[in-house]
Motif scaffolding. Sequence first.
Motif, mmCIF file in Angstrom:
data_model
loop_
_atom_site.group_PDB
_atom_site.id
_atom_site.type_symbol
_atom_site.label_atom_id
_atom_site.label_comp_id
_atom_site.label_asym_id
_atom_site.label_seq_id
_atom_site.Cartn_x
_atom_site.Cartn_y
_atom_site.Cartn_z
ATOM 1 N N HIS A 46 0.810 -1.225 0.000
ATOM 2 C CA HIS A 46 0.000 0.000 0.000
ATOM 3 C C HIS A 46 0.842 1.274 0.000
ATOM 4 O O HIS A 46 0.407 2.326 0.478
ATOM 5 N N HIS A 47 2.041 1.181 -0.560
ATOM 6 C CA HIS A 47 2.876 2.373 -0.703
ATOM 7 C C HIS A 47 2.545 3.135 -1.982
ATOM 8 O O HIS A 47 2.682 4.361 -2.031
ATOM 9 N N VAL A 48 2.167 2.408 -3.040
ATOM 10 C CA VAL A 48 1.914 3.023 -4.337
ATOM 11 C C VAL A 48 0.644 2.456 -4.950
ATOM 12 O O VAL A 48 0.125 1.426 -4.502
ATOM 13 N N VAL A 49 0.166 3.129 -5.978
ATOM 14 C CA VAL A 49 -0.947 2.651 -6.794
ATOM 15 C C VAL A 49 -0.404 2.412 -8.196
ATOM 16 O O VAL A 49 0.231 3.289 -8.787
ATOM 17 N N ARG A 50 -0.631 1.207 -8.710
ATOM 18 C CA ARG A 50 -0.187 0.888 -10.057
ATOM 19 C C ARG A 50 -1.127 1.477 -11.091
ATOM 20 O O ARG A 50 -2.328 1.571 -10.893
ATOM 21 N N PHE A 51 -0.587 1.895 -12.211
ATOM 22 C CA PHE A 51 -1.384 2.170 -13.395
ATOM 23 C C PHE A 51 -0.630 1.604 -14.587
ATOM 24 O O PHE A 51 0.541 1.203 -14.460
ATOM 25 N N HIS A 52 -1.278 1.533 -15.732
ATOM 26 C CA HIS A 52 -0.659 0.909 -16.888
ATOM 27 C C HIS A 52 0.643 1.619 -17.257
ATOM 28 O O HIS A 52 0.650 2.788 -17.629
ATOM 29 N N GLY A 53 1.756 0.904 -17.086
ATOM 30 C CA GLY A 53 3.047 1.465 -17.453
ATOM 31 C C GLY A 53 3.784 2.182 -16.355
ATOM 32 O O GLY A 53 4.873 2.703 -16.581
#
Length: 252
Positions: A46-53
Amino acid sequence: MLTHRQQKILTLIEDTSRVRVEDLADRFATSPQTIRKDLQALAELHHVVRFHGGATLVGGAEYSPPAEREGEAHAAKASIGSAVAARLPPSGALFLNAGTTTVQAIRKLTGARQLRIIVDNVDLAAEIRSYQGVEVIVPGGAVRRSDGAILGAEAVDYIRQFRPDYAVIGAAAVAEDGGLLDYDLAEVQVCRAMMEYARHVILAVDGTKFRRTAPVRFGHLSDIHTLVTDSSPKWLTPLCMDCEVELVLAAG
């Protein structure tokens, strides 16, 4: 426990707000697949949020300072602002979703008289409160430290009390499927309310937004009425026609 590389990636994201897989692979001299695994590990913690790329911080991260963002594509943003200003009434009411492109519309607006502007940013409100013929209104809510954005349920509820003729909004990115994207879920809740309650929605974005991506979808081109930009990728014109959106190319 984070690996040394994952910790360095997280520090980089905290410094820059968002990163792309290809850039990280080059930076750390490793494969994109390895970087994706690192980002996935950070996402699971829960440190980051992924998005495409790529990835961004949870909650949308603290944006880079407004002065830095304002310097990006400044000439294009100024011409877009002029084109938007030409479509705004001198009186009445409008929503203003603060951003380095949307603010140009108010700076270029001339002849305002009894124009009520409901704006979701305390810094921008402080700037335009002295403009001739303008009354500035700000909703309640939490203020984001980095750029003065007003967030939270209180702000959304306040916005819903108004029914202005226009809303001028921005976006961090516009996807090829027409999705309007941004980084901060809390911030886009306010923008969604503006889009819902204004009679005419103007989206103001410079051409770089068609080459970017972001993790939070807050709307679609079909939710707006006019798109003002300085450049048009080949897929944009037919998409605007399908969505019955007026496409305005600002003069450079």
